[in-house]
Write an enzyme that holds these catalytic residues in place. Sequence first.
Site, PDB file in Angstrom:
ATOM      1  N   HIS A 176       8.653  -1.383   7.160  1.00 42.20           N
ATOM      2  CA  HIS A 176       9.898  -2.113   7.402  1.00 42.20           C
ATOM      3  C   HIS A 176      11.084  -1.194   7.101  1.00 42.20           C
ATOM      4  CE1 HIS A 176      10.658  -2.932   3.071  1.00 42.20           C
ATOM      5  NE2 HIS A 176       9.379  -3.208   2.968  1.00 42.20           N
ATOM      6  N   ASP A 225      14.252  -2.311   6.495  1.00 42.02           N
ATOM      7  CA  ASP A 225      15.271  -2.888   5.617  1.00 42.02           C
ATOM      8  C   ASP A 225      14.916  -2.655   4.150  1.00 42.02           C
ATOM      9  OD1 ASP A 225      13.128  -4.780   6.058  1.00 42.02           O
ATOM     10  OD2 ASP A 225      14.345  -6.328   5.101  1.00 42.02           O
ATOM     11  N   ASP A 243      10.197   1.736  -1.327  1.00 47.32           N
ATOM     12  CA  ASP A 243       9.938   0.506  -0.551  1.00 47.32           C
ATOM     13  C   ASP A 243      10.901   0.430   0.610  1.00 47.32           C
ATOM     14  OD1 ASP A 243       9.191  -1.989   0.276  1.00 47.32           O
ATOM     15  OD2 ASP A 243       9.996  -3.058  -1.436  1.00 47.32           O
ATOM     16  N   GLU A 295      12.068  -7.647   6.610  1.00 49.39           N
ATOM     17  CA  GLU A 295      10.839  -7.908   5.850  1.00 49.39           C
ATOM     18  C   GLU A 295      11.182  -8.468   4.479  1.00 49.39           C
ATOM     19  OE1 GLU A 295       7.485  -7.317   3.102  1.00 49.39           O
ATOM     20  OE2 GLU A 295       9.476  -6.472   2.938  1.00 49.39           O
ATOM     21  N   GLU A 296      12.256  -7.910   3.899  1.00 48.12           N
ATOM     22  CA  GLU A 296      12.605  -8.272   2.515  1.00 48.12           C
ATOM     23  C   GLU A 296      13.186  -9.672   2.391  1.00 48.12           C
ATOM     24  OE1 GLU A 296      11.617  -6.713   0.069  1.00 48.12           O
ATOM     25  OE2 GLU A 296      11.534  -4.564   0.448  1.00 48.12           O
ATOM     26  N   GLU A 342       3.165  -0.182   2.736  1.00 48.61           N
ATOM     27  CA  GLU A 342       3.902  -0.640   1.539  1.00 48.61           C
ATOM     28  C   GLU A 342       3.362   0.112   0.316  1.00 48.61           C
ATOM     29  OE1 GLU A 342       6.350  -2.783   0.962  1.00 48.61           O
ATOM     30  OE2 GLU A 342       6.428  -4.157   2.678  1.00 48.61           O
ATOM     31  N   HIS A 352      12.542  -2.195  -5.610  1.00 49.40           N
ATOM     32  CA  HIS A 352      13.581  -3.204  -5.880  1.00 49.40           C
ATOM     33  C   HIS A 352      14.368  -2.922  -7.166  1.00 49.40           C
ATOM     34  CE1 HIS A 352      11.414  -6.486  -3.243  1.00 49.40           C
ATOM     35  NE2 HIS A 352      11.301  -5.274  -2.762  1.00 49.40           N
TER      36      HIS A 352
HETATM   37 ZN   LIG Z   1       8.391  -3.456   1.125  1.00 47.98          ZN
END
Ligand SMILES: [Zn+2]
Length: 421
Positions: A108, A110, A140, A172-173, A200, A394
């Site tokens: 992903h 984003d 990520d 995705e997030e 991931e 994150h």
């Molecule tokens: Zn991810």
Amino acid sequence: MHPGRQAYQAPTQTLNGQITFYATPQHVLHTQTMRINAQQPRDILAQLISFDTVSRHSNLAMIDHIANYLADLGVESDIIYDINRQKANLFATLGGPADVPGIVLSGHTDVVPVDGQDWSQDPFTMAERDGKLFGRGTCDMKGFIATCLALAPEIVKAKLREPIHFAFSYDEEVGCRGVSGMIDKISQRNPLPRICIIGEPTSMRVVNAHKGICAYRTTILGREAHSSKTDFGESAIFAAARLVEHLRLTANGLRDGADQSSPFAPPYTTVSVGTLNGGSAINIVPNHCSFDWEYRPLPGEDMDSVLNSLNDFAAEVVLPEMKANFPEAEIRTELIARAPALREEYDSPAEELVKTLTGQNDTYVAAYATEAGLFQDACMSTVVCGPGSIDQAHRPDEYVEISQLNESEAFLRKLVAALSD
Ligand SMILES: [Zn+2]
């Protein structure tokens, strides 16, 4: 152009190997001469990090950048836009005959926001320290995308028996909302790709199952009244409290009935209410209350069971009692996000391939959700395996270890070798 930041000019590359780029928006233009296939994952990652692709922003500048990079290698990209043409997925097929299924490498584009996080650097300018690359998305999961792109020249040059597909999504997030349009497109491909590897962060371990996620907002509309005249009002907060209590009891039931041999921690479907907002003053019976809640179903469990249970309780118990006093009362539940679990497959081609490529025999389960269940539901054998540790995702000062990028690169190189004559 991506919002919130100064214009980033994507590198322009020509087939004769000239590469020109702005390393960061504030840097002066400089020109380097290098062979296209000499691009290292970390150089590509630095470029990808400079695009602020926080989910609420457009990712089109980064998608354009990737499409241009692939176009210079003679690879055409299928850009699948969202309804507002603000975001897009990118799907591209590299090498191999078109009538052979192939392997999907999925990531992903984003990233999660940096708001309120204490970063010791600009999150969108990649920095290297102590064998680690820092920046929002390094782990990520732009690191995986960077290794895919770095290997692209080798993939194109190799004589593959079956193609490798890049599938890069958006949103995705925020609940795996972007990828569906691309999966619909992939599903029309004949033949369908046979395997999907989701890159991931798993520290390059083989993850063959994870929980799903279902997130909702429930809104209750009652009738306002002076708090001394409760008989004229219908409290939305009291109704919300009953619904929240129903979810709590559901959660406890799932916990008490858990199969303790499950590899998941905790070994049951979790239910949680994250926020609750309602009312306007202590002396007013509230006419409005809403709460956001989610559950994370185990693989194989009915994805809608908790939602159905709440809807039934609302329709059969709470709402009739509210309507008896206030016929216009309403209880509405709307979807925020939904991604199915990844189920462990019996005799999984994806698991077998990734175990061979990584030289690992063990498999793991993950607590977090990914797009994997959506690919699996579209009949592609799917596992999760990618560079970086989920512990760094994150977080402020997010990083990926360079050794992890090297492992990811070696993994993809082995995939190319395994698919080559
Ligand atoms: Zn991810």
